[in-house]
Design a protein around this motif. Structure first.
Motif, PDB file in Angstrom:
ATOM      1  N   VAL A   1      -3.135  14.347   2.072  1.00  0.00           N
ATOM      2  CA  VAL A   1      -1.840  13.683   1.900  1.00  0.00           C
ATOM      3  C   VAL A   1      -1.550  13.493   0.419  1.00  0.00           C
ATOM      4  N   ALA A   2      -2.547  13.011  -0.325  1.00  0.00           N
ATOM      5  CA  ALA A   2      -2.365  12.765  -1.753  1.00  0.00           C
ATOM      6  C   ALA A   2      -2.018  14.043  -2.495  1.00  0.00           C
ATOM      7  N   GLU A   3      -2.574  15.153  -2.072  1.00  0.00           N
ATOM      8  CA  GLU A   3      -2.332  16.426  -2.749  1.00  0.00           C
ATOM      9  C   GLU A   3      -0.917  16.930  -2.508  1.00  0.00           C
ATOM     10  N   GLN A   4      -0.365  16.661  -1.340  1.00  0.00           N
ATOM     11  CA  GLN A   4       0.930  17.233  -0.981  1.00  0.00           C
ATOM     12  C   GLN A   4       2.113  16.298  -1.196  1.00  0.00           C
TER      13      GLN A   4
ATOM     14  N   PRO B   1       0.808  -1.233   0.000  1.00  0.00           N
ATOM     15  CA  PRO B   1       0.000   0.000   0.000  1.00  0.00           C
ATOM     16  C   PRO B   1       0.833   1.271   0.000  1.00  0.00           C
ATOM     17  N   ILE B   2       1.636   1.448  -1.046  1.00  0.00           N
ATOM     18  CA  ILE B   2       2.495   2.626  -1.140  1.00  0.00           C
ATOM     19  C   ILE B   2       2.294   3.287  -2.497  1.00  0.00           C
ATOM     20  N   ALA B   3       2.721   4.544  -2.588  1.00  0.00           N
ATOM     21  CA  ALA B   3       2.494   5.341  -3.790  1.00  0.00           C
ATOM     22  C   ALA B   3       3.050   4.720  -5.072  1.00  0.00           C
ATOM     23  N   PRO B   4       4.198   4.042  -5.054  1.00  0.00           N
ATOM     24  CA  PRO B   4       4.698   3.452  -6.306  1.00  0.00           C
ATOM     25  C   PRO B   4       3.745   2.486  -6.986  1.00  0.00           C
TER      26      PRO B   4
ATOM     27  N   GLU C   1      -2.003  14.736 -11.683  1.00  0.00           N
ATOM     28  CA  GLU C   1      -3.196  15.036 -10.902  1.00  0.00           C
ATOM     29  C   GLU C   1      -4.125  13.825 -10.829  1.00  0.00           C
ATOM     30  N   ALA C   2      -4.185  13.068 -11.908  1.00  0.00           N
ATOM     31  CA  ALA C   2      -4.989  11.838 -11.894  1.00  0.00           C
ATOM     32  C   ALA C   2      -4.417  10.845 -10.885  1.00  0.00           C
ATOM     33  N   VAL C   3      -3.105  10.815 -10.752  1.00  0.00           N
ATOM     34  CA  VAL C   3      -2.456   9.948  -9.773  1.00  0.00           C
ATOM     35  C   VAL C   3      -2.865  10.366  -8.365  1.00  0.00           C
ATOM     36  N   ARG C   4      -2.840  11.656  -8.099  1.00  0.00           N
ATOM     37  CA  ARG C   4      -3.212  12.149  -6.768  1.00  0.00           C
ATOM     38  C   ARG C   4      -4.675  11.830  -6.452  1.00  0.00           C
ATOM     39  N   GLN C   5      -5.525  11.960  -7.443  1.00  0.00           N
ATOM     40  CA  GLN C   5      -6.935  11.674  -7.232  1.00  0.00           C
ATOM     41  C   GLN C   5      -7.183  10.183  -7.023  1.00  0.00           C
ATOM     42  N   ALA C   6      -6.371   9.346  -7.675  1.00  0.00           N
ATOM     43  CA  ALA C   6      -6.574   7.900  -7.576  1.00  0.00           C
ATOM     44  C   ALA C   6      -6.061   7.335  -6.261  1.00  0.00           C
ATOM     45  N   PHE C   7      -5.048   7.949  -5.678  1.00  0.00           N
ATOM     46  CA  PHE C   7      -4.382   7.318  -4.543  1.00  0.00           C
ATOM     47  C   PHE C   7      -5.293   7.074  -3.340  1.00  0.00           C
ATOM     48  N   PRO C   8      -6.139   8.018  -2.921  1.00  0.00           N
ATOM     49  CA  PRO C   8      -7.006   7.724  -1.769  1.00  0.00           C
ATOM     50  C   PRO C   8      -7.979   6.584  -2.019  1.00  0.00           C
ATOM     51  N   ARG C   9      -8.252   6.270  -3.281  1.00  0.00           N
ATOM     52  CA  ARG C   9      -9.113   5.123  -3.573  1.00  0.00           C
ATOM     53  C   ARG C   9      -8.312   3.825  -3.566  1.00  0.00           C
ATOM     54  N   PHE C  10      -7.050   3.903  -3.938  1.00  0.00           N
ATOM     55  CA  PHE C  10      -6.173   2.732  -3.877  1.00  0.00           C
ATOM     56  C   PHE C  10      -5.831   2.396  -2.420  1.00  0.00           C
ATOM     57  N   ASN C  11      -5.562   3.426  -1.624  1.00  0.00           N
ATOM     58  CA  ASN C  11      -5.205   3.262  -0.219  1.00  0.00           C
ATOM     59  C   ASN C  11      -6.050   4.228   0.588  1.00  0.00           C
ATOM     60  N   GLN C  12      -7.156   3.742   1.106  1.00  0.00           N
ATOM     61  CA  GLN C  12      -8.094   4.633   1.771  1.00  0.00           C
ATOM     62  C   GLN C  12      -7.626   5.086   3.142  1.00  0.00           C
ATOM     63  N   SER C  13      -6.461   4.634   3.590  1.00  0.00           N
ATOM     64  CA  SER C  13      -5.879   5.190   4.801  1.00  0.00           C
ATOM     65  C   SER C  13      -5.155   6.501   4.492  1.00  0.00           C
ATOM     66  N   ALA C  14      -5.021   6.826   3.208  1.00  0.00           N
ATOM     67  CA  ALA C  14      -4.384   8.079   2.787  1.00  0.00           C
ATOM     68  C   ALA C  14      -5.466   9.108   2.492  1.00  0.00           C
ATOM     69  N   SER C  15      -5.371  10.256   3.116  1.00  0.00           N
ATOM     70  CA  SER C  15      -6.364  11.299   2.916  1.00  0.00           C
ATOM     71  C   SER C  15      -6.091  12.053   1.623  1.00  0.00           C
TER      72      SER C  15
ATOM     73  N   PRO D   1       3.139   7.393   0.731  1.00  0.00           N
ATOM     74  CA  PRO D   1       2.664   8.648   1.316  1.00  0.00           C
ATOM     75  C   PRO D   1       3.171   8.924   2.720  1.00  0.00           C
ATOM     76  N   PHE D   2       4.029   8.042   3.251  1.00  0.00           N
ATOM     77  CA  PHE D   2       4.369   8.141   4.667  1.00  0.00           C
ATOM     78  C   PHE D   2       5.333   9.274   4.981  1.00  0.00           C
ATOM     79  N   VAL D   3       6.082   9.757   3.992  1.00  0.00           N
ATOM     80  CA  VAL D   3       6.876  10.963   4.212  1.00  0.00           C
ATOM     81  C   VAL D   3       5.945  12.131   4.529  1.00  0.00           C
ATOM     82  N   THR D   4       4.889  12.257   3.735  1.00  0.00           N
ATOM     83  CA  THR D   4       3.927  13.349   3.947  1.00  0.00           C
ATOM     84  C   THR D   4       3.093  13.117   5.200  1.00  0.00           C
ATOM     85  N   VAL D   5       2.668  11.888   5.442  1.00  0.00           N
ATOM     86  CA  VAL D   5       1.953  11.573   6.677  1.00  0.00           C
ATOM     87  C   VAL D   5       2.808  11.982   7.876  1.00  0.00           C
TER      88      VAL D   5
END
Length: 327
Positions: free
Chosen positions: A281-284, A44-47, A264-278, A202-206
């Motif tokens: 977080v995805a935006e930043q 469950p990571i951004a890559p 931007e599509a990546v940022r929008q998709a990430f909270p759906r891929f990993n719903q523990s990411a807000s 996303p854990f750097v940003t978290v």
């Protein structure tokens, strides 16, 4: 497009597809109307966002594949599952795969997974410490406890390499390394259970939302655009269903190209891929770097470092390890 269902995992929500019955014959032609079911091991990571995109955008389905994304804590677990034929494909750091290949396990890399940044400013990894920590430089880590998500692996390897490059001689003997999974690493740092932790987005940003700061970026400090992870499969699947392997590779490369061109599509998709990411977080968060090219030379530095640190006893044949689809 097949519907995507969400099931609760231990720390993240994991995407799985509505599954068709497995067991298609070897002579079954791949078709979107009767897709071939496969399992892909993920973390469950951004890559891994391109894998979700390939499902969400229907890239896999267009290739006649129905893909279940199956989460695991780290690359070693995914390698084990692919070798055991529990998973058809996996995403893993390169060191796990080099270790497995050096031991004669029948796996091959088929596509690039993610690479490090070309510069510090765009780094998507970092060693984090509490904001009020006295630790300011790599040298301050001497005598401290640093966590990585998997020991004797690429996370461990890049931190050791970066510490050496910062002038610390034999860092493995001067710094204690502890294994802590990514979802728990920020809390371990905040609660002073470890002095520092290597994490990726996303854990750097978290962590930045939890009063931590970055003191070094081991991926770029190991090497520019260092190969972190690849997609891989078993030699058995390559022999029995090269069409499935080719279809998977086309779809994941298409998704990585899309992710590169549509941040931007990546940022929008990430909270759906990993719903523990807000969404915040995805935006930043800093986005990983993807490429659709993979060659044996991409693994050379990682293999040399793995040998140097004793993670492998000999470097496997890298030419034989990377499957190009033509051999």
């Amino acid at each position: 497009m097949k519907p995507i269902h969400w099931t609760l995992g231990s720390s993240v929500l994991v995407a799985t597809l509505a599954l068709a019955a497995p067991g298609l014959g070897q002579d079954q032609t791949l078709s979107p109307q009767d897709p071939y079911h496969i399992v892909l091991g993920t973390i469950p990571i951004a890559p891994l966002i391109p894998a979700f995109i390939a499902v969400d955008q229907g890239y896999f389905l267009e290739e006649g594949l129905e893909v279940e994304l199956r989460p695991e804590p780290g690359g070693q677990d995914i390698v084990t599952a692919v070798v055991a034929q529990e998973f058809d494909f996996g995403f893993s750091n390169q060191t796990s795969l080099l270790i497995a290949r050096s031991r004669g396990l029948p796996i091959r890399a088929i596509a690039n997974g993610v690479v490090g940044s070309p510069d510090v400013e765009s780094a998507w990894d970092g060693v984090i410490v509490p904001a009020d920590s006295e630790i300011e430089t790599p040298q301050d880590l001497i005598g401290k406890v640093v966590s990585v998500n998997t020991l004797n692996n690429t996370p461990h390897l890049v931190v050791l390499s970066a510490l050496e490059n910062a002038g610390i001689e034999d860092p493995a003997s001067q710094i204690q390394f502890l294994e802590v999974q990514f979802p728990d690493a920020v809390g371990a740092v905040s609660q002073r259970q470890v002095d520092a932790a290597w994490v990726v987005e996303p854990f750097v940003t978290v962590g930045s939302f939890s009063d931590t700061r970055v003191i070094m970026n081991p991926l770029i400090e190991t090497g520019e655009s260092f190969l972190m992870s690849v997609y891989f499969t078993s030699e058995q699947l390559i022999e029995e269903r090269p069409d499935v392997v080719a279809a998977f590779t086309r779809a994941i490369n298409r998704a990585m190209q899309y992710a590169t061109e549509n941040p931007e599509a990546v940022r929008q998709a990430f909270p759906r891929f990993n719903q523990s990411a807000s969404e915040a977080v995805a935006e930043q968060m800093a986005l990983p770097f993807w490429t659709t090219e993979l060659s044996p030379s991409d693994l050379e530095l990682g293999a040399e470092l793995a040998l140097r640190y004793g993670f492998i006893e000999q470097i496997p044949d890298l030419e034989a390890f990377v499957y190009s689809g033509s051999d």
